[in-house]
Design a protein around this motif. Structure first.
Motif, PDB file in Angstrom:
ATOM      1  N   GLY A 178       0.813  -1.211   0.000  1.00  5.05           N
ATOM      2  CA  GLY A 178       0.000   0.000   0.000  1.00  5.05           C
ATOM      3  C   GLY A 178       0.847   1.261   0.000  1.00  5.05           C
ATOM      4  O   GLY A 178       1.995   1.259   0.457  1.00  5.05           O
ATOM      5  N   ASP A 182      -3.812   5.542  -0.873  1.00 11.40           N
ATOM      6  CA  ASP A 182      -4.509   4.408  -1.474  1.00 11.40           C
ATOM      7  C   ASP A 182      -5.846   4.205  -0.769  1.00 11.40           C
ATOM      8  O   ASP A 182      -5.954   4.354   0.455  1.00 11.40           O
ATOM      9  CB  ASP A 182      -3.684   3.115  -1.316  1.00 11.40           C
ATOM     10  N   THR A 184      -8.812   2.180   0.954  1.00 10.60           N
ATOM     11  CA  THR A 184      -8.815   0.980   1.786  1.00 10.60           C
ATOM     12  C   THR A 184     -10.244   0.538   2.080  1.00 10.60           C
ATOM     13  O   THR A 184     -11.171   1.353   2.100  1.00 10.60           O
ATOM     14  CB  THR A 184      -8.094   1.222   3.122  1.00 10.60           C
ATOM     15  N   GLU A 204      -8.867   5.667   3.426  1.00 15.19           N
ATOM     16  CA  GLU A 204      -7.655   5.784   2.640  1.00 15.19           C
ATOM     17  C   GLU A 204      -6.456   5.860   3.576  1.00 15.19           C
ATOM     18  O   GLU A 204      -6.578   6.268   4.738  1.00 15.19           O
ATOM     19  CB  GLU A 204      -7.692   7.005   1.722  1.00 15.19           C
ATOM     20  N   LEU A 229      -6.802  -3.437   0.272  1.00 18.21           N
ATOM     21  CA  LEU A 229      -6.701  -2.432  -0.777  1.00 18.21           C
ATOM     22  C   LEU A 229      -7.794  -2.697  -1.805  1.00 18.21           C
ATOM     23  O   LEU A 229      -8.408  -3.768  -1.811  1.00 18.21           O
ATOM     24  CB  LEU A 229      -5.321  -2.489  -1.432  1.00 18.21           C
ATOM     25  N   LEU A 235      -4.083  -5.541   3.210  1.00 23.91           N
ATOM     26  CA  LEU A 235      -3.117  -4.566   3.698  1.00 23.91           C
ATOM     27  C   LEU A 235      -2.594  -4.995   5.069  1.00 23.91           C
ATOM     28  O   LEU A 235      -1.392  -5.008   5.314  1.00 23.91           O
ATOM     29  CB  LEU A 235      -3.761  -3.183   3.781  1.00 23.91           C
TER      30      LEU A 235
END
Length: 281
Positions: A178, A182, A184, A204, A229, A235
């Protein structure tokens, strides 16, 4: 010749047309991105919701004063009912959760009472997990890692309650690191008030620190629950970062770090708390 687009702003007529088109059509890109993320979240939710469950039990906490055998401080043992969210990470029934959610001693250890630093330890008993369909199955604590705030619990799949039960798990190896900002997706569950139904949070990544090790912060992370992700890669699992004399901070521990300790937990020998002797009348 100039054209007035907004009060106080003058541009060339052709530029005004381009500017107007940009203002009109720029927002059209946002719903498409939102739809893509929503679709990814729905897919992950449908596939992984049964991997998240509730862990319950009773923690007996014993207190002592560090470095003092005759301390005037006397804190009686306490029994606390615990409820924590956990994630199934192996088909053998291995569950990972945040240690601070199942071990009250984590909160008390190191506190100063009447000038004496207290130490505490907890023993977890009567452990059960509640599956998505409401089935309660006995379980046992097999390992804990105080540095990473991880606790590993094994469902007793050989118990009569587990008969005909199908276990679905999250693959810790199917993971990715990650990057900042990004998107999430966290799969979680509501508590008993809302029938423990599965839920999903979208956020994120807003922080990554690499000292003393990698910890990640992302909106929507929940203790003991998996965060993914948008491409479906795991993650990590949310735990707590605890530093003495500081308030705990929720962080996502990377899946690769959880996997390293989970491999040890799989081989750990289970030592269940001894049953208390009945009180003689």
């Amino acid at each position: 010749m100039v054209a007035r687009v907004f009060p106080g702003l003058f541009v060339h007529p052709m530029k005004s047309i381009v500017l107007a088109l940009a203002i009109c059509f720029a927002p059209l890109a946002t719903p498409a991105a939102d739809d893509t993320l929503a679709a990814a979240a729905r897919k992950i939710f449908e596939e992984k919701q049964e991997c998240v469950l509730w862990v319950t039990g009773v923690a007996k906490t014993t207190f002592s004063a560090e470095g003092s055998g005759d301390s005037p401080v006397n804190v009686p043992d306490q029994e606390t009912k615990i409820e924590a969210l956990g994630t199934i990470i192996d088909a053998s029934g291995l569950v990972v959760t945040s240690l601070s959610q199942v071990d009250p001693a984590r909160t008390f250890s190191g506190r100063m009472i009447r000038g004496v630093r207290m130490d505490a330890s907890s023993a977890l008993k009567e452990v059960k997990v509640t599956l998505a369909d409401g089935t309660e199955i006995p379980a046992v604590l097999v390992m804990k890692d105080t540095d990473l705030d991880l606790a590993f619990i094994r469902i007793k799949l050989d118990s009569k309650e587990a008969r005909d039960v199908t276990i679905k798990s999250v693959d810790l190896k199917n993971s990715a690191a990650g990057k900042m900002l990004d998107s999430t997706i966290t799969v979680t569950r509501m508590d008993e008030v809302l029938n423990r139904v599965a839920a999903v949070n979208i956020g994120e990544i807003n922080m990554i620190t690499r000292k003393p090790r990698v910890f990640i912060r992302a909106g929507g992370g929940v203790g003991g629950c998996p965060t993914f992700l948008a491409d479906g890669k795991l993650l990590g699992i949310t735990t707590a970062r605890l530093v003495r004399n500081r308030n705990p901070v929720a962080v996502i521990l990377p899946a690769s770090d959880v996997l390293e300790i989970a491999e040890q937990a799989k081989a750990a020998k289970v030592v269940e708390p001894a049953a208390e002797a009945p009180v003689k009348e």
